[in-house]
Design an enzyme around this catalytic site. Structure first.
Site, PDB file in Angstrom:
ATOM      1  N   GLY A 212       0.819  -1.209   0.000  1.00 46.05           N
ATOM      2  CA  GLY A 212       0.000   0.000   0.000  1.00 46.05           C
ATOM      3  C   GLY A 212       0.852   1.258   0.000  1.00 46.05           C
ATOM      4  N   SER A 213       0.383   2.266   0.702  1.00 47.98           N
ATOM      5  CA  SER A 213       1.008   3.588   0.620  1.00 47.98           C
ATOM      6  C   SER A 213       2.384   3.671   1.280  1.00 47.98           C
ATOM      7  CB  SER A 213       0.079   4.633   1.240  1.00 47.98           C
ATOM      8  OG  SER A 213      -1.090   4.781   0.453  1.00 47.98           O
TER       9      SER A 213
END
Length: 481
Positions: A212-213
Site C-alpha cells: 500500500g502507501s
C-alpha cells in the site's frame, strides 16, 4: 589340486574380495551420505542423545532440554516463552524436524558440527558438547512487539538502522514449539496445520503482501534521486481528480478532502495522496521505480540467516499498472522486514545495512565458531535525499496521518498504508506502518515496520494509523527506552 576345487576356491576368493571392496566403499565413501540420510534412525537418536545447545537472547537461553518420557530418544527440546520467540527460534521436533534457527544451526545445537570436534574426536567419532546460537534480539523490544500485536493476525520487525541488527521479530497468532517437540504430539501438529490463521507461518519474513502507501517512500526516493524535484517542498504536477492512462475511472484518494492537487511530496506523504504518487511512478517509468526498489532490497531473498521471501516489484507493466505500483498496489508485494529496511536506510543517511538476527555461534566453552561481521552498508540514496525524506516522514507523524506513532523525547518519522486485497477490493484491507525513531538526547535509533492483516473489526476501521501505528509506537518506545 582338483580343477573343480580350484575354480571354487578362486570364485570364493573373488566373492570375499568383492565383499571387502564393498565394505570399504561404504565405510570410506558412503558413510557420510548414509549418516546424513533423513531415513537413518541413528541420525535422530544422535541428535537427541544429549541436551541440545541453546538459542540465546541477551545472555539468557530461550530454549532448553528435558528427558524424554520413553523411546530411544533421550532428550527433547523445551522453550521458554515459546510463543513469544517462535518467529525467531522456529521449532525442533523429534517427529517433524527443525525449522528456522533450530534447523539452520541444528548440527551446532546437537553437537555433531565438525567444528566442535578435536582431532581425536574425529577419529573416534565421539559426539562433542553442543554449541549455542547468540541472537541480536532485544527481549524488551520483542516483548513490546508481541504484546502490542496481541490477538490480531499480523507481524512486526524492528531493526537497528546503522548495523542491520534485528532487535524484534514477531508474528501473530503464534504457537508454542514445546507442544510439538516430542514424538506423540500428532494431534497438536494437525491442529496447527489446519488452523486457518496459519500460526506457524512467519509473517514477518515469509508472507509478502501489498505494501500500500508505505511504498510511496520508494517512489518519493526515486523522484528525488532522479532530480525530478529538488526538495520535498516543490509543488508537483499532479491533477486531481487523476485518471490513469487507458482508463476512465478517476483514482480515488483515501481522504477525499485532502489538498492533493499539485501537492508537494511532503504534503502528498502527509495526506497519502494517490494521485501524486501514481502520476510520479508513470512519469518516472517502471524501470526507474524498479531500480530504486531493488536498491532498497526488493526482488532479492535476504538470509537473516532465516531466508526471507522475496519482496517483489514486477516487470512488463503498462502505464496504468505502473501507476498502481506507485501506490503499492497491482503486483507489488513486501514483507515487514523489507519495509523496515526502507525506513532503516532513510534513517541511516541513505545507507542500507544488511539485516541479521544472529551475532555469534559459539562452542560449549564460548569459543566463537562463527561471527557476523557488520560490514559497511550499501548506499541507496544520497544523504540529502535521506534528509528530505526524514523531514517529510516527521511531518506525517506530527501533522498528518501517522499521529499515533509519536514517542515522547524522540523524533519519529513514518508512513501509513492501507493496502487493498481481493478482486475489486473485496477483501479486508491490510493496515501498514513503517517508521523510524531517534532519541533526541542519545541519538539512539530504531526502524520498525508493522502489518495488520486482520484485526477482526469492521472494514471501515482499517487504517495504518488506527491499527499499525500504535503497535510501532510501543515498539519504538521500548527500543529507545
Amino acid at each position: 589340486m582338483n580343477k573343480t576345487i580350484r575354480h571354487t576356491a578362486v570364485f570364493t576368493l573373488l566373492l570375499v574380495l568383492a565383499l571387502l571392496l564393498r565394505a570399504t566403499w561404504v565405510q570410506a565413501y558412503e558413510a557420510e551420505a548414509l549418516a546424513d540420510n533423513d531415513k537413518n534412525r541413528r541420525k535422530v537418536i544422535d541428535q537427541y542423545a544429549q541436551p541440545l545447545g541453546d538459542i540465546v537472547v541477551a545472555g539468557s537461553a530461550v530454549t532448553g532440554s528435558q528427558r524424554s518420557s520413553g523411546g530411544d530418544l533421550a532428550y527433547q527440546r523445551t522453550y521458554t516463552d515459546g510463543e513469544l520467540y517462535a518467529a525467531v527460534t522456529g521449532y525442533s521436533s523429534q517427529a517433524y524436524g527443525s525449522t528456522q534457527l533450530e534447523g539452520i544451526y541444528g548440527q551446532v545445537l546437537d553437537g555433531t558440527d565438525p567444528r566442535l570436534k578435536n582431532p581425536l574426536d574425529t577419529l573416534t567419532r565421539a559426539q562433542q558438547e553442543p554449541g549455542d546460537v547468540l541472537t541480536t534480539i532485544d527481549p524488551a523490544v520483542q516483548k513490546a512487539a508481541f504484546e502490542a500485536l496481541g490477538d490480531v493476525k499480523g507481524a512486526a520487525v524492528a531493526v537497528e538502522p546503522a548495523t542491520g541488527r534485528i532487535l524484534g521479530l514477531a508474528s501473530t497468532p503464534s504457537y508454542d514449539p514445546s507442544a510439538i517437540a516430542g514424538t506423540t504430539d500428532g494431534e497438536t501438529w494437525q491442529k496447527l496445520l489446519a488452523d486457518p490463521d496459519k500460526p506457524m507461518v512467519n509473517r514477518a519474513l515469509r508472507q509478502p503482501l501489498a505494501p500500500g502507501s508505505t511504498f510511496k517512500l520508494v517512489v518519493a526516493a526515486a523522484a528525488l534521486e532522479d532530480g525530478r524535484y529538488g526538495t520535498v517542498d516543490e509543488r508537483t504536477d499532479s491533477p486531481m481528480p487523476y485518471t490513469l492512462p487507458l482508463t476512465t475511472k478517476p483514482l480515488r484518494n483515501d481522504i477525499p478532502s485532502a489538498p492533493c492537487e499539485d501537492a508537494s511530496i511532503r504534503e502528498a506523504l502527509r495526506w497519502s495522496c494517490n494521485n501524486v504518487f501514481a502520476k510520479l511512478a508513470i512519469d518516472l517509468g517502471q524501470d526507474k521505480v524498479r531500480a530504486m526498489a531493488e536498491k532498497f532490497g526488493f526482488n532479492k531473498e535476504w538470509d537473516v540467516p532465516v531466508r526471507a521471501y522475496e519482496s517483489v516489484y514486477p516487470k512488463g507493466l503498462d502505464a496504468p499498472q505502473t501507476g498502481l505500483t506507485g501506490i503499492g498496489q497491482f503486483d507489488v508485494t513486501a514483507t515487514p522486514l523489507q519495509m523496515a529496511m526502507v525506513s532503516a536506510a532513510i534513517a541511516n543517511g541513505g545507507v542500507l545495512a544488511s539485516p541479521h538476527m544472529v551475532s555469534q555461534v559459539v562452542d560449549a566453552e564460548g569459543t566463537v565458531l562463527d561471527s557476523y561481521d557488520e560490514k559497511p552498508g550499501k548506499r541507496v540514496v544520497s544523504e540529502r535525499t535521506a534528509e528530505q525524506l526524514r523531514s517529510a516522514m516527521v511531518t506525517v507523524v506530527e501533522k498528518g496521518t501517522g499521529s499515533n506513532a509519536q514517542v515522547a523525547g524522540a523524533e519519529v518519522g513514518g508512513k501509513t498504508g492501507t493496502a487493498q486485497q481481493g478482486v475489486d477490493n473485496t477483501g479486508k484491507p491490510y493496515a501498514w506502518f513503517t517508521s523510524y525513531g531517534t532519541d533526541r538526547e542519545t541519538g539512539k535509533q530504531i526502524a520498525v515496520a508493522v502489518v495488520i492483516e486482520d484485526a477482526g473489526g469492521p472494514r471501515s476501521e482499517v487504517s495504518g494509523n488506527g491499527l499499525a501505528a500504535p503497535v510501532a509506537q510501543k515498539i519504538m518506545a521500548a527500543a529507545l527506552r
